[in-house]
Design a protein around this motif. Structure first.
Motif, PDB file in Angstrom:
ATOM      1  N   ARG A  73     -46.927   1.071   7.225  1.00 31.19           N
ATOM      2  CA  ARG A  73     -45.521   0.904   7.566  1.00 31.19           C
ATOM      3  C   ARG A  73     -44.626   1.771   6.672  1.00 31.19           C
ATOM      4  NH1 ARG A  73     -43.926  -4.305   9.975  1.00 31.19           N
ATOM      5  NH2 ARG A  73     -45.797  -5.321  10.816  1.00 31.19           N
ATOM      6  N   ALA A  74     -43.526   2.223   7.237  1.00 31.30           N
ATOM      7  CA  ALA A  74     -42.508   2.927   6.451  1.00 31.30           C
ATOM      8  C   ALA A  74     -41.684   1.915   5.668  1.00 31.30           C
ATOM      9  CB  ALA A  74     -41.614   3.747   7.357  1.00 31.30           C
ATOM     10  N   ARG A  75     -40.961   2.404   4.666  1.00 34.14           N
ATOM     11  CA  ARG A  75     -40.122   1.536   3.841  1.00 34.14           C
ATOM     12  C   ARG A  75     -38.665   1.956   3.962  1.00 34.14           C
ATOM     13  NH1 ARG A  75     -44.635  -0.328   3.702  1.00 34.14           N
ATOM     14  NH2 ARG A  75     -45.778  -1.075   1.860  1.00 34.14           N
ATOM     15  N   LEU A  76     -37.797   0.988   4.244  1.00 36.31           N
ATOM     16  CA  LEU A  76     -36.367   1.191   4.059  1.00 36.31           C
ATOM     17  C   LEU A  76     -36.050   0.757   2.632  1.00 36.31           C
ATOM     18  CD1 LEU A  76     -36.659   0.798   7.290  1.00 36.31           C
ATOM     19  CD2 LEU A  76     -34.179   0.474   7.190  1.00 36.31           C
ATOM     20  N   ILE A  77     -35.248   1.541   1.950  1.00 35.69           N
ATOM     21  CA  ILE A  77     -34.984   1.326   0.528  1.00 35.69           C
ATOM     22  C   ILE A  77     -33.509   0.946   0.340  1.00 35.69           C
ATOM     23  CG2 ILE A  77     -35.057   2.353  -1.767  1.00 35.69           C
ATOM     24  CD1 ILE A  77     -37.807   2.214  -0.444  1.00 35.69           C
ATOM     25  N   PRO A  78     -33.222  -0.240  -0.192  1.00 32.67           N
ATOM     26  CA  PRO A  78     -31.822  -0.567  -0.481  1.00 32.67           C
ATOM     27  C   PRO A  78     -31.236   0.428  -1.485  1.00 32.67           C
ATOM     28  CG  PRO A  78     -33.198  -2.530  -0.580  1.00 32.67           C
ATOM     29  CD  PRO A  78     -34.139  -1.368  -0.487  1.00 32.67           C
ATOM     30  N   VAL A  79     -30.050   0.921  -1.180  1.00 33.38           N
ATOM     31  CA  VAL A  79     -29.412   1.962  -1.976  1.00 33.38           C
ATOM     32  C   VAL A  79     -28.058   1.469  -2.468  1.00 33.38           C
ATOM     33  CG1 VAL A  79     -28.306   4.232  -1.819  1.00 33.38           C
ATOM     34  CG2 VAL A  79     -30.592   3.892  -0.869  1.00 33.38           C
ATOM     35  N   THR A  80     -27.768   1.736  -3.731  1.00 28.91           N
ATOM     36  CA  THR A  80     -26.448   1.455  -4.293  1.00 28.91           C
ATOM     37  C   THR A  80     -25.749   2.784  -4.557  1.00 28.91           C
ATOM     38  OG1 THR A  80     -27.252  -0.567  -5.344  1.00 28.91           O
ATOM     39  CG2 THR A  80     -25.166   0.349  -6.161  1.00 28.91           C
ATOM     40  N   PRO A  81     -24.848   3.210  -3.677  1.00 29.39           N
ATOM     41  CA  PRO A  81     -24.196   4.512  -3.872  1.00 29.39           C
ATOM     42  C   PRO A  81     -23.425   4.554  -5.180  1.00 29.39           C
ATOM     43  CG  PRO A  81     -23.843   3.711  -1.639  1.00 29.39           C
ATOM     44  CD  PRO A  81     -24.429   2.577  -2.411  1.00 29.39           C
ATOM     45  N   ARG A  82     -23.478   5.710  -5.807  1.00 29.16           N
ATOM     46  CA  ARG A  82     -22.703   5.906  -7.036  1.00 29.16           C
ATOM     47  C   ARG A  82     -22.272   7.366  -7.108  1.00 29.16           C
ATOM     48  NH1 ARG A  82     -28.067   5.319  -8.319  1.00 29.16           N
ATOM     49  NH2 ARG A  82     -29.046   6.872  -9.690  1.00 29.16           N
ATOM     50  N   LEU A  83     -21.150   7.573  -7.732  1.00 23.49           N
ATOM     51  CA  LEU A  83     -20.613   8.919  -7.872  1.00 23.49           C
ATOM     52  C   LEU A  83     -21.332   9.652  -9.005  1.00 23.49           C
ATOM     53  CD1 LEU A  83     -16.816   8.174  -7.356  1.00 23.49           C
ATOM     54  CD2 LEU A  83     -18.352   9.367  -5.775  1.00 23.49           C
ATOM     55  N   PRO A  84     -21.186  10.967  -9.098  1.00 18.60           N
ATOM     56  CA  PRO A  84     -21.861  11.733 -10.148  1.00 18.60           C
ATOM     57  C   PRO A  84     -21.513  11.237 -11.539  1.00 18.60           C
ATOM     58  CG  PRO A  84     -20.990  13.203  -8.468  1.00 18.60           C
ATOM     59  CD  PRO A  84     -20.462  11.841  -8.145  1.00 18.60           C
ATOM     60  N   LEU A  85     -22.447  11.458 -12.467  1.00 17.71           N
ATOM     61  CA  LEU A  85     -22.229  11.038 -13.847  1.00 17.71           C
ATOM     62  C   LEU A  85     -21.159  11.884 -14.522  1.00 17.71           C
ATOM     63  CD1 LEU A  85     -25.916  10.417 -15.007  1.00 17.71           C
ATOM     64  CD2 LEU A  85     -24.175   8.708 -14.463  1.00 17.71           C
ATOM     65  N   ASN A  86     -21.131  13.159 -14.203  1.00 16.98           N
ATOM     66  CA  ASN A  86     -20.116  14.045 -14.779  1.00 16.98           C
ATOM     67  C   ASN A  86     -18.770  13.764 -14.120  1.00 16.98           C
ATOM     68  OD1 ASN A  86     -21.812  15.552 -16.545  1.00 16.98           O
ATOM     69  ND2 ASN A  86     -22.594  16.689 -14.783  1.00 16.98           N
ATOM     70  N   ARG A  87     -17.774  13.385 -14.901  1.00 16.92           N
ATOM     71  CA  ARG A  87     -16.456  13.062 -14.355  1.00 16.92           C
ATOM     72  C   ARG A  87     -15.396  13.968 -14.986  1.00 16.92           C
ATOM     73  NH1 ARG A  87     -16.670   7.768 -12.201  1.00 16.92           N
ATOM     74  NH2 ARG A  87     -18.815   7.499 -11.419  1.00 16.92           N
ATOM     75  N   PRO A  88     -14.467  14.483 -14.208  1.00 16.41           N
ATOM     76  CA  PRO A  88     -13.388  15.298 -14.769  1.00 16.41           C
ATOM     77  C   PRO A  88     -12.486  14.474 -15.671  1.00 16.41           C
ATOM     78  CG  PRO A  88     -13.016  14.879 -12.437  1.00 16.41           C
ATOM     79  CD  PRO A  88     -14.386  14.362 -12.741  1.00 16.41           C
ATOM     80  N   ASP A  89     -11.804  15.145 -16.613  1.00 21.47           N
ATOM     81  CA  ASP A  89     -10.873  14.481 -17.513  1.00 21.47           C
ATOM     82  C   ASP A  89      -9.701  15.420 -17.775  1.00 21.47           C
ATOM     83  OD1 ASP A  89     -11.823  16.394 -19.335  1.00 21.47           O
ATOM     84  OD2 ASP A  89     -13.236  14.995 -20.242  1.00 21.47           O
ATOM     85  N   ASP A  90      -8.868  15.079 -18.738  1.00 23.69           N
ATOM     86  CA  ASP A  90      -7.676  15.887 -19.015  1.00 23.69           C
ATOM     87  C   ASP A  90      -8.031  17.276 -19.535  1.00 23.69           C
ATOM     88  OD1 ASP A  90      -6.105  13.795 -18.220  1.00 23.69           O
ATOM     89  OD2 ASP A  90      -5.731  13.045 -20.249  1.00 23.69           O
ATOM     90  N   VAL A  91      -9.123  17.379 -20.255  1.00 22.28           N
ATOM     91  CA  VAL A  91      -9.520  18.677 -20.810  1.00 22.28           C
ATOM     92  C   VAL A  91     -10.198  19.536 -19.757  1.00 22.28           C
ATOM     93  CG1 VAL A  91     -10.906  19.835 -22.572  1.00 22.28           C
ATOM     94  CG2 VAL A  91      -9.747  17.667 -23.098  1.00 22.28           C
ATOM     95  N   TYR A  92     -11.055  18.908 -18.954  1.00 17.35           N
ATOM     96  CA  TYR A  92     -11.782  19.614 -17.896  1.00 17.35           C
ATOM     97  C   TYR A  92     -11.475  18.922 -16.567  1.00 17.35           C
ATOM     98  CZ  TYR A  92     -14.225  21.425 -21.984  1.00 17.35           C
ATOM     99  OH  TYR A  92     -14.524  22.010 -23.189  1.00 17.35           O
ATOM    100  N   PRO A  93     -10.350  19.276 -15.944  1.00 21.36           N
ATOM    101  CA  PRO A  93      -9.848  18.490 -14.819  1.00 21.36           C
ATOM    102  C   PRO A  93     -10.445  18.840 -13.461  1.00 21.36           C
ATOM    103  CG  PRO A  93      -8.284  20.203 -15.372  1.00 21.36           C
ATOM    104  CD  PRO A  93      -9.387  20.310 -16.377  1.00 21.36           C
ATOM    105  N   LEU A  94     -11.189  19.934 -13.364  1.00 18.40           N
ATOM    106  CA  LEU A  94     -11.718  20.383 -12.083  1.00 18.40           C
ATOM    107  C   LEU A  94     -13.241  20.215 -12.061  1.00 18.40           C
ATOM    108  CD1 LEU A  94      -9.649  23.685 -11.747  1.00 18.40           C
ATOM    109  CD2 LEU A  94      -9.122  21.445 -10.758  1.00 18.40           C
ATOM    110  N   VAL A  95     -13.798  20.096 -10.869  1.00 16.46           N
ATOM    111  CA  VAL A  95     -15.243  19.928 -10.717  1.00 16.46           C
ATOM    112  C   VAL A  95     -15.828  21.225 -10.194  1.00 16.46           C
ATOM    113  CG1 VAL A  95     -17.051  18.765  -9.424  1.00 16.46           C
ATOM    114  CG2 VAL A  95     -15.158  17.445 -10.365  1.00 16.46           C
ATOM    115  N   MET A  96     -16.825  21.748 -10.901  1.00 13.46           N
ATOM    116  CA  MET A  96     -17.479  22.984 -10.487  1.00 13.46           C
ATOM    117  C   MET A  96     -18.716  22.682  -9.648  1.00 13.46           C
ATOM    118  SD  MET A  96     -18.970  26.158 -12.776  1.00 13.46           S
ATOM    119  CE  MET A  96     -20.352  25.206 -13.435  1.00 13.46           C
ATOM    120  N   ASN A  97     -18.739  23.281  -8.462  1.00 11.66           N
ATOM    121  CA  ASN A  97     -19.884  23.242  -7.565  1.00 11.66           C
ATOM    122  C   ASN A  97     -20.571  24.603  -7.633  1.00 11.66           C
ATOM    123  OD1 ASN A  97     -21.688  22.811  -5.459  1.00 11.66           O
ATOM    124  ND2 ASN A  97     -20.165  23.080  -3.854  1.00 11.66           N
TER     125      ASN A  97
END
Length: 889
Positions: free
Chosen positions: A563-587
């Protein structure tokens, strides 16, 4: 009597995981590339990179002889040194002090030997690969869901789906042939719906019916919300869930909180747009989700993969034509590396480190020293090098000082490592610069073996060029070292087909259907049969002697209960978060015409025409003081880059995009991964490469310049900013510095660029300076400096090195950076296949071309690989808008 032209060689492309079949036809002194019409991956299509493969085969910059401490030595000396130093380190520090780091550029036969030597005979698990940086999360997601790293789909499913969801993938640029197949399918079946999920409006959006510009990193929430919406709408396949899966109840309970309102808020989307998305996928009986690095390169990449797979399992959209979760790989043999055990958490042939698997592999290899545990993944491996725990590392066919996160720290660690061995085709890379021993490997077009593409299709990569210098196959190099380490009988290979047969036999050894990867049906191939092997999708065994197009059509999976498995997922945002010094996110990501760290594509002048410098794309409102063409400093907590500014209103606010390709051989300060924090997914070890907080600041240059010097391989000039642009027979640099030389002629003389030349000068005072240097009637150097980026007709200047201008007027025009005579400038190159620039394309639109087809009929642009079609459409739209506005006035 006419000579019979030499027969073409049918091989497999060197670039992305699409795995296109390529026919290399001898032509004059070189080769031309064309697509193989009956290859199942590309059906005759090639992208511009594949079309230009013949332009990347020269020996400029090649590593052609073994070196120890940058001094040439014989193979015997090099191999003895590798074996003796490895043996000494193992004797003093144990086998765990040794590591191998491989690449999706290796052939399966090479990969197999590296893994066998490391995990089976040296006896440590520290064999990892750069596939850790692109596909590791997909691997774990598939294994959690299906019990095996098994991609269920084939490319035909994309063409037969009612709805194709593209997420985390700028397919038009990263996998252009798949994109073209999809575009053709939509043209033939207009009812097909294509949805692009991406924070950026990329070229892939050109064929999209819907673009969801979600918040970066919120993909898991989007698919959890979609699963909840399908449950509410009664679109789940209850019979399939009950009979063929486990975990559905817990997974559906976990997504109940992802209501329309909460999902919209979390993902930064309008509820109406999200409702339309649910409607489209809910109305689709056949859906494929194609995903790539934008999903995988995350600190929660595995959960994102499983959120996608959960949706397909819950709707029963798997194992059927036109259905499935389809992870598409980034390298030509990333899948082959996964098959042999190239990742540190694998043993071999999709086996792990259970006692049963360890025993099985040990008995097959006739080794009692098989490692009993997984090794260190890429990020941890190089951290262990830094910490002194790993004393020797052998790096094969990859450039980790450009591609690994926190790359400057990786470099510092390698510089302290007692033994760094590098097998490569290029002599000067960021990584070979820190190596003690460099071993010259065969490159594409020279080596001989197999690769596996994204749809599990095994193809032959055939050599059609002689081995240059003293270069050798990777499998031979590894086998010779293994024999010197005392493992002669286990590594006495004379031909890569022997290795393939052993690999195929191991895949079926005590398998009995328990492991997805099984190519035992190929284990008895003769050398001649291996040499003529046609593309085939695994499994290939007694039950499926002709291969397997689509997995799970029998609704049985590879967990012990089937059988296949469905996996419960808890969505979360990236660990790296912008701040006042580095306000933009680089992709970070790929551009259309370049590949990885440019050691191959950087050789082609044609491929450098489209985008010739490293750049930073940002929304104008995020940095209003920075104009197009400025140089800007992009800084993170780990370092800084110096890049060309590219403001774009289509770039989402709060984020920037920087390409991943430029290395220290092509630009002074553009190694993007030096800025990336090494956060990794806890399950896959894959780094979060697409979400790093940064700041932008205009870098004020006192002057900017373009320098053209006769000859290739010229050292970069002394300037704070330089970027190299490949040109035929010419070294071309863009330059800038914060202080202006007091004496331009003296500065140029310091570069040893004008000695013995007759110089023609235009001194514009504070506004700029130009110089042409001539010797024996030939142009030796052309230099153009201005306060801002000079406007130079680059094609005209390069052409003047081979055909010098004849009249005084033409030379004066060249001194101004223009072509003499009636030849008009082309502007930025849009169509790399035919070198068609933006200016003639815009002119053609103004003169009546109103469609891509009409432009193709007039200029040929867009008629070969089709990669430029999205940009052609944009130019048409801009010009028509301008014409309409003019008529209204």
């Amino acid at each position: 009597m006419k000579a019979t032209p030499a027969a073409p060689t049918q091989t497999t492309c060197a670039y992305c995981g699409v795995g296109c079949g390529v026919s290399m036809q001898p032509q004059g002194d070189g080769f031309s590339a064309s697509g193989i019409t009956n290859h199942p991956a590309n059906l005759g299509r090639l992208c511009v990179k594949g079309s230009a493969l013949g332009e990347t085969l020269d020996l400029q910059g090649r590593l052609l002889q073994p070196e120890i401490d940058r001094r040439p030595v014989s193979w015997a000396q090099a191999l003895d040194a590798v074996a003796e130093r490895l043996r000494a380190i193992i004797a003093e520090h144990g086998s765990q002090a040794v590591a191998f780091y491989g690449s999706g550029q290796l052939l399966t036969e090479d990969y197999y030997i590296a893994n066998k030597l490391m995990k089976g005979f040296i006896g440590a698990g520290n064999m990892d690969t750069n596939s850790r940086l692109c596909m590791a999360s997909a691997v774990v997601g598939y294994k959690r869901a299906f019990g095996a790293d098994a991609v269920p789909c084939r490319y035909e499913d994309l063409e037969r789906a009612d709805c194709v969801v593209l997420t985390g993938s700028n397919t038009a640029w990263a996998h252009p042939v798949v994109y073209q197949r999809l575009a053709q399918a939509k043209k033939e079946r207009p009812g097909m719906r294509i949805i692009v999920i991406d924070p950026r409006q990329t070229a892939t959006c050109d064929i999209a019916d819907m673009h969801l510009a979600l918040r970066p990193g919120s993909d898991a929430a989007l698919f959890c919300g979609a699963l909840q919406a399908m449950a509410e709408r009664g679109r789940l396949d209850g019979n399939f869930l009950q009979q063929h899966t486990q975990g559905a109840e817990d997974t559906l309970r976990a997504v109940q909180e992802w209501t329309l309102a909460r999902t919209a808020e979390f993902c930064g989307l309008a509820e109406a747009q999200l409702r339309d998305f649910y409607q489209l996928i809910g109305d689709s009986e056949r859906m494929v989700t194609l995903y790539s690095m934008g999903i995988n390169q995350s600190s929660s990449g595995v959960d994102k993969c499983n959120a996608i797979i959960n949706l397909h399992l819950a709707m029963g959209q798997i194992g059927r034509e036109g259905c499935g979760p389809f992870s598409i790989t980034g390298q030509p043999n990333a899948m082959g590396g996964r098959e042999v055990g190239g990742l540190a958490n694998q043993l071999a042939c999709h086996m792990g480190f259970t006692p049963e698997d360890i025993s099985r592999v040990g008995r097959f290899w006739k080794s009692d020293n098989v490692t009993h545990s997984a090794g260190l993944n890429a990020v941890d491996l190089f951290r262990a090098v830094e910490a002194g725990q790993i004393k020797a590392v052998w790096i094969m066919g990859t450039n980790p000082l450009v591609s690994l996160p926190d790359a400057d720290r990786v470099r510092a660690g390698l510089m302290r490592c007692p033994l760094v061995i590098v097998s490569d085709i290029m002599r000067d890379t960021d990584t070979t610069r820190v190596a003690h021993i460099c071993l010259p490997a065969l490159g594409w077009g020279e080596k001989n073996g197999t690769v596996t593409n994204s749809e599990r299709c095994i193809s032959r990569q055939r050599g059609f060029l002689p081995a240059p210098g003293e270069a050798k196959p990777d499998w031979w190099i590894l086998s010779q070292v293994a024999q010197r380490l005392g493992f002669t009988d286990a590594f006495a290979y004379r031909h890569p087909a022997e290795i393939f047969r052993e690999h195929a036999a191991l895949s079926g050894f005590e398998n009995h259907g328990s492991r997805a990867f099984d190519i035992s049906g190929l284990a008895q191939l003769t050398n001649a049969e291996w040499d003529s092997l046609q593309p085939v999708q695994w499994p290939v065994n007694a039950l499926h002697p002709q291969g397997t197009a689509r997995l799970f059509s029998d609704k049985r999976f590879y967990h012990p209960d089937g059988r296949a498995r469905l996996i419960p997922v808890t969505p979360r945002l990236p660990l790296n978060r912008p701040d006042d010094v580095y306000p933009l996110v680089m992709n970070t990501g790929r551009v259309r015409d370049q590949w990885h760290t440019m050691t191959r594509t950087g050789k082609s002048a044609r491929l450098m025409q489209h985008i010739s410098e490293p750049f930073c794309q940002f929304h104008p409102d995020d940095a209003p003081q920075i104009r197009a063409g400025d140089l800007l400093r992009v800084s993170s907590s780990h370092g800084w880059l110096l890049l060309r500014a590219q403001p774009d209103p289509l770039q989402p606010r709060g984020s920037v995009f920087v390409p991943m390709h430029w290395n220290s051989q092509f630009s002074q300060q553009a190694r993007v991964d030096a800025l990336i924090e090494a956060h990794v997914d806890p399950l896959s070890g894959q780094p979060e490469s697409k979400h790093m907080p940064v700041s932008l600041r205009r870098w004020r240059a006192a002057w900017q310049a373009e320098l053209f010097v006769r000859g290739e391989g010229i050292a970069p000039p002394l300037a704070q900013y330089w970027s190299r642009i490949t040109q035929p027979g010419v070294s071309h640099f863009t330059l800038a510095d914060s202080s202006r030389p007091a004496d331009w002629p003296a500065w140029l003389s310091e570069q040893n660029a004008t000695d013995g030349c007759l110089c023609q000068i235009a001194d514009l005072g504070d506004d700029g300076y130009s110089l042409l240097a001539w010797a024996d009637g030939e142009l030796q150097l052309a230099f153009y400096a201005r306060r801002s980026a000079p406007s130079v007709d680059r094609q005209a200047v390069v052409a003047a090195f081979s055909v010098p201008p004849q009249t005084a007027a033409q030379r004066l025009a060249l001194l101004a950076g223009r072509a003499g005579g009636d030849k008009a400038p082309t502007g930025a190159i849009i169509c790399s296949c035919f070198s068609i620039g933006e200016i003639p394309i815009a002119d053609a639109v103004r003169q009546g071309c109103r469609s891509v087809q009409q432009l193709g009929d007039t200029l040929k642009c867009g008629t070969n690989c089709g990669s430029c079609i999205p940009e052609l459409k944009k130019i048409i739209a801009v010009q028509l808008s301008t014409l309409t506005a003019g008529e209204a006035e």
